[in-house]
Design a protein around this motif. Structure first.
Motif, short mmCIF file in Angstrom:
data_model
loop_
_atom_site.label_atom_id
_atom_site.label_comp_id
_atom_site.label_asym_id
_atom_site.label_seq_id
_atom_site.Cartn_x
_atom_site.Cartn_y
_atom_site.Cartn_z
N SER A 11 -46.64 4.66 19.78
CA SER A 11 -47.75 5.01 20.66
C SER A 11 -47.56 4.42 22.05
N VAL A 12 -47.13 3.16 22.11
CA VAL A 12 -46.87 2.52 23.40
C VAL A 12 -45.71 3.22 24.10
N GLY A 13 -44.68 3.57 23.32
CA GLY A 13 -43.53 4.22 23.90
C GLY A 13 -43.87 5.56 24.54
N LEU A 14 -44.80 6.29 23.95
CA LEU A 14 -45.18 7.59 24.51
C LEU A 14 -45.77 7.43 25.91
N LYS A 15 -46.44 6.32 26.15
CA LYS A 15 -47.01 6.07 27.48
C LYS A 15 -45.99 5.42 28.41
N LEU A 16 -45.22 4.50 27.85
CA LEU A 16 -44.36 3.65 28.68
C LEU A 16 -43.02 4.30 29.03
N TYR A 17 -42.40 4.97 28.08
CA TYR A 17 -41.04 5.47 28.29
C TYR A 17 -40.93 6.44 29.48
N PRO A 18 -41.83 7.43 29.62
CA PRO A 18 -41.73 8.30 30.80
C PRO A 18 -41.84 7.52 32.11
N HIS A 19 -42.69 6.51 32.13
CA HIS A 19 -42.84 5.69 33.34
C HIS A 19 -41.54 4.94 33.65
N LEU A 20 -40.89 4.40 32.62
CA LEU A 20 -39.65 3.67 32.84
C LEU A 20 -38.50 4.60 33.22
N LEU A 21 -38.53 5.82 32.73
CA LEU A 21 -37.51 6.79 33.16
C LEU A 21 -37.66 7.10 34.64
N ALA A 22 -38.89 7.21 35.12
CA ALA A 22 -39.11 7.42 36.55
C ALA A 22 -38.62 6.21 37.34
N PHE A 23 -38.81 5.02 36.79
CA PHE A 23 -38.31 3.80 37.42
C PHE A 23 -36.78 3.82 37.48
N GLN A 24 -36.15 4.29 36.41
CA GLN A 24 -34.69 4.37 36.38
C GLN A 24 -34.17 5.38 37.40
N ARG A 25 -34.89 6.46 37.60
CA ARG A 25 -34.47 7.45 38.60
C ARG A 25 -34.45 6.83 39.99
N ARG A 26 -35.37 5.91 40.24
CA ARG A 26 -35.38 5.23 41.55
C ARG A 26 -34.26 4.20 41.65
N HIS A 27 -33.78 3.74 40.49
CA HIS A 27 -32.72 2.72 40.46
C HIS A 27 -31.65 3.19 39.46
N PRO A 28 -30.84 4.16 39.84
CA PRO A 28 -29.93 4.83 38.90
C PRO A 28 -28.85 3.94 38.30
N LYS A 29 -28.63 2.74 38.82
CA LYS A 29 -27.66 1.85 38.21
C LYS A 29 -28.23 1.11 37.00
N LEU A 30 -29.53 1.25 36.80
CA LEU A 30 -30.15 0.72 35.59
C LEU A 30 -29.88 1.65 34.42
N ASN A 31 -29.77 1.09 33.24
CA ASN A 31 -29.58 1.88 32.02
C ASN A 31 -30.63 1.42 31.01
N ILE A 32 -31.64 2.25 30.79
CA ILE A 32 -32.74 1.87 29.90
C ILE A 32 -32.45 2.40 28.49
N ASP A 33 -32.33 1.48 27.57
CA ASP A 33 -32.10 1.78 26.15
C ASP A 33 -33.41 1.53 25.42
N TYR A 34 -34.14 2.63 25.09
CA TYR A 34 -35.50 2.50 24.54
C TYR A 34 -35.52 3.00 23.10
N ARG A 35 -36.06 2.16 22.21
CA ARG A 35 -36.17 2.52 20.79
C ARG A 35 -37.63 2.39 20.34
N PHE A 36 -38.11 3.38 19.59
CA PHE A 36 -39.42 3.30 18.94
C PHE A 36 -39.20 2.61 17.59
N ALA A 37 -40.00 1.58 17.31
CA ALA A 37 -39.76 0.82 16.08
C ALA A 37 -41.03 0.10 15.67
N PRO A 38 -41.20 -0.16 14.37
CA PRO A 38 -42.33 -0.97 13.90
C PRO A 38 -42.15 -2.43 14.31
N ASN A 39 -43.25 -3.18 14.20
CA ASN A 39 -43.24 -4.58 14.63
C ASN A 39 -42.10 -5.38 14.00
N GLU A 40 -41.92 -5.22 12.68
CA GLU A 40 -40.94 -6.04 11.97
C GLU A 40 -39.52 -5.80 12.49
#
Length: 290
Positions: A100-129
């Motif tokens: 649920s957090v990823g659905l809100k956060l990931y698109p925002h971070l992708l936009a951030f990466q577009r502004r800084h293309p040398k960044l590489n965001i590795d995003y995984r959806f996962a349970p707490n454990e």
């Protein structure tokens, strides 16, 4: 193994074309330069320069060594800078969070990466454990969880709240226990846990007997509202998951009289040095979710 100090002297000599200029550039004596060249020739096992009065020319071995050696010298000259460099907007940042957090956060971070293309965001959806385990084993840089981890290897900070809501088909204007019982529950991996938190706080019937007729199950966070939109039941979801649903006009969101939220914790591994890019990403996450 070639002595890199002697190799640097040799490459400098080739570039300056003069023993005296080489000595001045390297803060050496002219005889010191000559000694380095002789030692390098002995180490290589072949003459590198052919001396002609005050001038010299390169032998075939000297030409080959310069072509190979200049790259080595250049790499060595910048190795400290490359090793100690800590750019804020370059490199990989590994992030894990609930879906649920990823659905809100990931698109925002992708936009951030577009502004800084040398960044590489590795995003995984996962349970707490899974997130806590990955952080502990240094397989993730940043983790978001809804239960504060009791792990001395990690540091955590509460950065926000995510409300739990009931969603029903759009035509369901109000909810009570009878209406929910009739609709049936669309379950999901965290469904029973979320239902227990929200429904038991608002419906004595559920608190006394936490049983609901199951009307379906979905484990894809973005699609859990889909069967609800088709009139097949109701469910309980975190707010961010609801906000990301592609057809909001087909569902109705109900905030119950007793609100219930999950605290979001931003976590990382306890360490003396945190890369600048990770700090920048943590600040960006806080700005988005706080």
């Amino acid at each position: 193994m070639i002595n890199t100090v002697w190799l640097k002297t040799f490459c400098t000599l080739v570039e300056t074309k003069h023993f005296t200029l080489t000595a001045d550039k390297l803060f050496m004596t002219q005889s010191g330069v000559s000694q380095h060249i002789k030692k390098l020739e002995k180490q290589i096992g072949a003459p590198l320069v052919a001396r002609e009065d005050k001038q010299f020319s390169l032998t075939e071995a000297g030409k080959k060594l310069y072509l190979e050696g200049k790259e080595i010298v250049e790499l060595l000259s910048t190795v400290q800078q490359r090793v100690t460099a800590d750019p804020a907007f370059e490199g990989t940042v590994r992030i894990m969070s609930p879906g649920s957090v990823g659905l809100k956060l990931y698109p925002h971070l992708l936009a951030f990466q577009r502004r800084h293309p040398k960044l590489n965001i590795d995003y995984r959806f996962a349970p707490n454990e899974d997130t806590v385990e990955a952080l502990t084993e240094s397989n993730a840089d940043i983790g978001l969880v809804t239960t504060e981890p009791a792990n001395n290897l990690l540091v955590s900070e509460a950065i926000g709240e995510e409300a739990l809501v009931v969603i029903t088909p759009e035509k369901t204007m109000n909810v009570d226990w009878e209406i929910l019982s009739r609709l049936g529950f669309i379950n999901h991996p965290d469904g029973e846990y979320h239902a227990k938190l929200l429904l038991s706080a608002n419906f004595p019937e559920y608190a006394e007997n936490p049983q609901l007729r199951h009307a379906g199950f979905c484990n894809q966070i973005a699609l859990i509202p889909e069967p609800v939109s088709l009139g097949l039941g109701f469910t309980v979801l975190p707010q961010y998951a609801v906000e990301s649903f592609a057809k909001p006009q087909l569902i109705r969101v109900h905030r119950l009289p007793v609100p219930v939220s999950e605290t979001l914790y931003l976590c990382s591994r306890r360490q003396r040095f945190v890369p600048h890019r990770v700090k920048v990403m943590m600040d960006e996450i806080k700005r988005k979710l706080a």
